[in-house]
Design an enzyme around this catalytic site. Sequence first.
Site, mmCIF file in Angstrom:
data_model
loop_
_atom_site.group_PDB
_atom_site.id
_atom_site.type_symbol
_atom_site.label_atom_id
_atom_site.label_comp_id
_atom_site.label_asym_id
_atom_site.label_seq_id
_atom_site.Cartn_x
_atom_site.Cartn_y
_atom_site.Cartn_z
ATOM 1 N N TRP A 106 2.607 1.564 -3.359
ATOM 2 C CA TRP A 106 1.596 1.904 -4.364
ATOM 3 C C TRP A 106 1.283 3.399 -4.329
ATOM 4 C CZ3 TRP A 106 -3.443 3.838 -4.012
ATOM 5 C CH2 TRP A 106 -4.194 3.797 -5.201
ATOM 6 N N HIS A 107 1.242 3.984 -3.132
ATOM 7 C CA HIS A 107 0.969 5.416 -3.021
ATOM 8 C C HIS A 107 2.131 6.249 -3.562
ATOM 9 C CE1 HIS A 107 -2.430 4.449 -0.311
ATOM 10 N NE2 HIS A 107 -2.864 5.633 -0.667
ATOM 11 N N ASP A 108 3.350 5.925 -3.130
ATOM 12 C CA ASP A 108 4.522 6.664 -3.603
ATOM 13 C C ASP A 108 5.769 6.026 -3.019
ATOM 14 O OD1 ASP A 108 5.984 8.523 -4.968
ATOM 15 O OD2 ASP A 108 5.059 10.280 -4.055
ATOM 16 N N VAL B 100 0.837 -1.206 0.000
ATOM 17 C CA VAL B 100 0.000 0.000 0.000
ATOM 18 C C VAL B 100 0.870 1.253 0.000
ATOM 19 C CG1 VAL B 100 -1.657 1.353 1.360
ATOM 20 C CG2 VAL B 100 -2.017 -1.092 1.061
#
Length: 530
Positions: A417-419, A414
């Site tokens: 995936w965000h950055d 997660v």
Amino acid sequence: MKKKKKMQAYFSKGELMVLIPYAIAFYVFIIRRSLQISHDHFSKLYGLRPGWLFSPQSLNDVSDAQWRNFRSNLPILTVVFTLFAVLTNAFRTFFNLKARGMSILWLFISFIYLFYLHGACVIFILSIASLNFLLVKSFARTNYFPFLLWIFNIFFLIFNRVYEGYSFSIFGQHWAYLDNFRGTFRWHICFNFVILRMISFGYDYHWAQQGSHFNHEKHVQRCHVCKSGKLCYQIQQERNISENYTFAMYLCYLVYAPLYISGPIISFNAFASQLEVPHNNYLRRDVLWYGLRWIFSLLLMELMTHIFYYNAFAISGMWKLLSPLDVFIVGYGVLNFMWLKFFLIWRYFRLWSLICGIEAPENMPRCVNNCHNLETFWKNWHASFNKWLVRYMYIPLGGSQKKLYNIWAIFTFVAVWHDLEWKLLSWAWLTCLFFIPEMVVKSAADSFQAESAFGGFLVRELRAFAGSITITCLMIANLVGYVIGPSGVNWLMSQFLTREGLPVLGGMFLTFYVGTKLMFQISDAKQRKQ
């Protein structure tokens, strides 16, 4: 038994008479103090722009880039999606289009939308998507397919960010001119959602080759949505759609315009089944009411950003100059601002998807102030992503039997995936650490059965105490991830573990304890109603 229930009802009413005045006093104080610190420090804050509420001199906090971009593009987005909705619904009605016809129509519309957003970079999207489709079709029947699927998609998730969406010049100088036509929006930011859809298509096709083990009759008996005559999301994503695993349907799913930029995330099976037969869970008046509620929420956000400058404090770094009490207020305000921001963005795109016949999961089904444990919070914050993670990561990794281990893999994914930022990895691993004591306490509470009224009271009090600790941990994790970063943890601890900070910390625990008890009251009222 009746006497016990009477005592519980009497105690519940007495408890409410204490909890409600405290909650009212708390919010009155928070509002007054927020107004005061916003007024005292507005000249030092970044991201404040002339507002339109109250007076010409009023300021509006548009320091959050994501909210600022969405807000400024709202008029053009509304015009574009109105045209899309009118066109697709008219074609579906007049030509009686089903999944195949609608997929071609949406492909045509969505690529016009994509060329405006990304220009020549659509080539990158098509190339990676096509490679993924070939991978799925070639290896889906093998046992090692999930490993290949994850390696392929994580590779592009990371490299897209590392190379900032790539430059055409790296493929030769004769392609360099295409870098002048990269559109208005960075393609690799939106592609994070496309990666989730590519994994969804891969797994759904892989499982279709193995045969479904879903017990339809057993599910319908237990599901209150299905009992009401509607189709729940679980049924939609377990439907047999073997004839729809085509390249056109796959591409349509990846770039479906209403959900392309930010979701909500919907599984391939659920999308394809609704493209064949539009959802029937929302009547026209329900969709209209949904839209009106969204407009009311937008006005609430405008009011909030005109009088409270929470996010500007975070962006400007001004929180370092505030007292521990004011740091708590700003942190609490930022969390509420973030919730309302995502609530508005996700519901806006979900609304247009509903109008176009596709029902995606609701991303913010519960208010952030009505979550007293981490599990409830993550089921109700970006809920469609949570459903995706459960279906494609949590269950394949072993589900509840290996929960203590698989949460680390899930939250690390997660964060990435965000950055690619250390502060997001810190947020992910802090959240996992906070999950461990919650799982231990929950397991102990589930195994303990209170036989007396006092035993029930004791369990409820312990749950409320645990809830106050969890909410505090949740605030710390989100402050680290989105405001102060890992480097600010030592500063935060040094401020709250002082003579001035300890009473604030105690007040936080008491307030969250009261809030948790109020959440219990709300939950009990819902159960009585049902």
